[in-house]
Design a protein around this motif. Sequence first.
Motif, PDB file in Angstrom:
ATOM      1  N   MET A  16      79.226  74.861  -1.180  1.00 16.19           N
ATOM      2  CA  MET A  16      79.789  73.652  -0.588  1.00 16.19           C
ATOM      3  C   MET A  16      79.064  73.227   0.690  1.00 16.19           C
ATOM      4  O   MET A  16      78.957  72.050   0.983  1.00 16.19           O
ATOM      5  CB  MET A  16      81.278  73.836  -0.302  1.00 16.19           C
ATOM      6  N   ASN A  17      78.568  74.193   1.463  1.00 16.24           N
ATOM      7  CA  ASN A  17      77.873  73.848   2.710  1.00 16.24           C
ATOM      8  C   ASN A  17      76.580  73.097   2.432  1.00 16.24           C
ATOM      9  O   ASN A  17      76.139  72.292   3.237  1.00 16.24           O
ATOM     10  CB  ASN A  17      77.561  75.106   3.524  1.00 16.24           C
ATOM     11  N   ASP A  20      76.600  68.884   1.873  1.00 13.21           N
ATOM     12  CA  ASP A  20      76.376  68.012   3.029  1.00 13.21           C
ATOM     13  C   ASP A  20      74.897  67.917   3.360  1.00 13.21           C
ATOM     14  O   ASP A  20      74.382  66.842   3.655  1.00 13.21           O
ATOM     15  CB  ASP A  20      77.138  68.522   4.261  1.00 13.21           C
ATOM     16  N   LYS A  68      83.765  67.167  -1.410  1.00 15.56           N
ATOM     17  CA  LYS A  68      82.763  67.242  -0.345  1.00 15.56           C
ATOM     18  C   LYS A  68      82.018  65.925  -0.213  1.00 15.56           C
ATOM     19  O   LYS A  68      81.795  65.431   0.892  1.00 15.56           O
ATOM     20  CB  LYS A  68      81.753  68.364  -0.617  1.00 15.56           C
ATOM     21  N   ASN A  71      84.357  63.310   1.301  1.00 10.55           N
ATOM     22  CA  ASN A  71      84.506  63.544   2.741  1.00 10.55           C
ATOM     23  C   ASN A  71      83.283  63.042   3.502  1.00 10.55           C
ATOM     24  O   ASN A  71      83.396  62.400   4.539  1.00 10.55           O
ATOM     25  CB  ASN A  71      84.703  65.039   3.047  1.00 10.55           C
ATOM     26  N   TYR A  72      82.121  63.354   2.951  1.00 10.56           N
ATOM     27  CA  TYR A  72      80.870  62.931   3.589  1.00 10.56           C
ATOM     28  C   TYR A  72      80.812  61.404   3.668  1.00 10.56           C
ATOM     29  O   TYR A  72      80.522  60.835   4.721  1.00 10.56           O
ATOM     30  CB  TYR A  72      79.661  63.472   2.815  1.00 10.56           C
TER      31      TYR A  72
END
Length: 117
Positions: A16-17, A20, A68, A71-72
């Motif tokens: 998940m990191n 982004d 994700k 959100n971004y």
Amino acid sequence: MSEHNHVVKKDGELDMNKVDDAMNKMDQGEKDQILANFDTFKSYLHKRIKLAESIGLGEEQLAKGAEKVANYLAEHEDPRNSEEKLLQELWKVGSEEERHKLAHMLVKLAQNESSHH
């Protein structure tokens, strides 16, 4: 190998990191092109989801990835059309659980998208 190598860990889990990071590295012109038209955006998601499915990611992992991305986009990009504006507004007011359900719905929407526009 695919461009998503860096986003998927060795055990097939989505990192998940790195989602982004991948979004940040994308050229702004490319982002503008994808986001300019909602059908183009759906088509882009459709292709990414097909790629993710081909390496064995399940629906839950796809939804987490979609969260994700959402959100971004909510934090870094202005909506380019009324559909994206609506999604952003829903995202902003949703609880964590509601956002997760909306992410599942976005995955379904993109899965049903035919890439023959």
